[in-house]
Scaffold this active site. Structure first.
Site, PDB file in Angstrom:
ATOM      1  N   ASP A 182      24.130   0.102  36.641  1.00 53.60           N
ATOM      2  CA  ASP A 182      24.358  -0.460  35.296  1.00 53.60           C
ATOM      3  C   ASP A 182      25.488  -1.496  35.218  1.00 53.60           C
ATOM      4  OD1 ASP A 182      22.477   1.480  34.900  1.00 53.60           O
ATOM      5  OD2 ASP A 182      23.608   2.633  33.421  1.00 53.60           O
TER       6      ASP A 182
ATOM      7  N   CYS B 295      27.215   7.306  33.435  1.00 54.71           N
ATOM      8  CA  CYS B 295      25.995   7.103  34.229  1.00 54.71           C
ATOM      9  C   CYS B 295      26.187   7.385  35.713  1.00 54.71           C
ATOM     10  CB  CYS B 295      25.468   5.693  33.995  1.00 54.71           C
ATOM     11  SG  CYS B 295      24.826   5.507  32.311  1.00 54.71           S
TER      12      CYS B 295
ATOM     13  N   LYS C 247      16.239   2.314  33.328  1.00 52.56           N
ATOM     14  CA  LYS C 247      16.315   3.739  32.951  1.00 52.56           C
ATOM     15  C   LYS C 247      16.675   3.860  31.473  1.00 52.56           C
ATOM     16  CE  LYS C 247      21.062   4.227  34.782  1.00 52.56           C
ATOM     17  NZ  LYS C 247      21.783   4.625  33.572  1.00 52.56           N
TER      18      LYS C 247
HETATM   19  N1  TIU Z   1      25.978   3.146  32.138  1.00 51.16           N
HETATM   20  C1  TIU Z   1      26.674   4.000  31.407  1.00 51.16           C
HETATM   21  O1  TIU Z   1      27.610   4.622  31.874  1.00 51.16           O
HETATM   22  N2  TIU Z   1      26.343   4.112  30.044  1.00 51.16           N
HETATM   23  C2  TIU Z   1      27.238   4.399  29.050  1.00 51.16           C
HETATM   24  O2  TIU Z   1      26.856   4.508  27.886  1.00 51.16           O
HETATM   25  N3  TIU Z   1      28.551   4.528  29.409  1.00 51.16           N
HETATM   26  C3  TIU Z   1      29.627   4.709  28.571  1.00 51.16           C
HETATM   27  O3  TIU Z   1      30.727   4.947  29.075  1.00 51.16           O
HETATM   28  N4  TIU Z   1      29.467   4.582  27.260  1.00 51.16           N
END
Ligand code: TIU
Length: 228
Positions: free
Chosen positions: A24, A162, A129
């Protein structure tokens, strides 16, 4: 086998059956005007991850390791976004709302895509995802199995969300995970520390943790063709 000095002890892996997983590293999390900022976070907290991750990515490509990128996000009609996720909290913009980098966390929008510094190359799978974990609602597990992958080197953002969810899902499925401490980032320094500690505690309850230089120290000799 290649061995990296790690916490809680040596992490041994075969580069041929190991994937570098980059979680991500999207504009929505790393740049202003995206999902991360709408949640009230200072996205500058994640910028430090980019230079060491660029070096790890370049080295993994040079030694021919499998590289898999992930992106969190949703279909434009939000059919894969549980209302519980969209309605949670009090963000300045909700998932699907129009923002300065396109609709927040929606596939196909500029903000949803991976930052230029870590852009995937043709042939590197990009797994979209809907959730925090990389296995839930995706073909990530099938992509790993198709390549005979048994170990993961895990990087990306955010450490306690994530990255952690993916490592926990992977650990339960039998994968051995090395998390690179300077290549994962959090909006919260205390969560970064605790998140990494939780992985390696109790004899490596979820996996191993090491700085990227420990991995590069064993991959660079392989690159130069000298015994490691
Ligand atoms: N990719 C991921 O970690 N999604 C989140 O929403 N992370 C946050 O820390 N908000």
């Amino acid at each position: 086998m290649t061995t990296v000095e790690a916490d809680p002890g040596p992490f041994s892996f075969d580069p041929a059956t190991t994937a570098l997983v980059i979680i991500d590293m999207q504009r929505d999390f790393c740049e202003p005007g995206g999902f991360g900022e709408t949640l009230g976070n200072d996205v500058a907290q994640l910028r430090g991850v980019i230079p060491p991750l660029q070096e790890v990515l370049a080295t993994a490509r040079a030694v021919g390791m499998t590289i898999i990128h992930t992106r969190e996000g949703h279909e434009p009609d939000l059919s894969d976004c549980p209302p519980a996720k969209r309605n949670r909290g009090a963000p300045s913009l909700r998932i699907g709302d129009p923002g300065p980098k396109g609709r927040i966390l929606i596939r196909g929008e500029y903000g949803h895509d991976i930052i230029d510094e870590l852009a995937p190359r043709p042939g590197e799978p990009v797994v979209d995802k809907p959730g925090k974990g990389s296995f839930h609602g995706t073909r990530f597990g099938e992509e790993l199995a198709a390549r005979g992958i048994t170990s993961l080197i895990v990087t990306g953002v955010t450490t306690e969300v994530c990255v952690h969810t993916t490592v926990r899902e992977a650990n339960d499925r039998g994968y051995e995970c090395l998390v690179l401490s300077d290549c994962v980032g959090s909006y919260f320094p205390e969560f970064q520390r605790a998140g990494l500690a939780m992985i390696a505690a109790q004899g490596g309850i979820f996996g191993w943790v090491a700085p990227s230089r420990a991995l590069l120290a064993v991959l660079h000799p392989a690159l130069e063709g000298t015994p490691s």
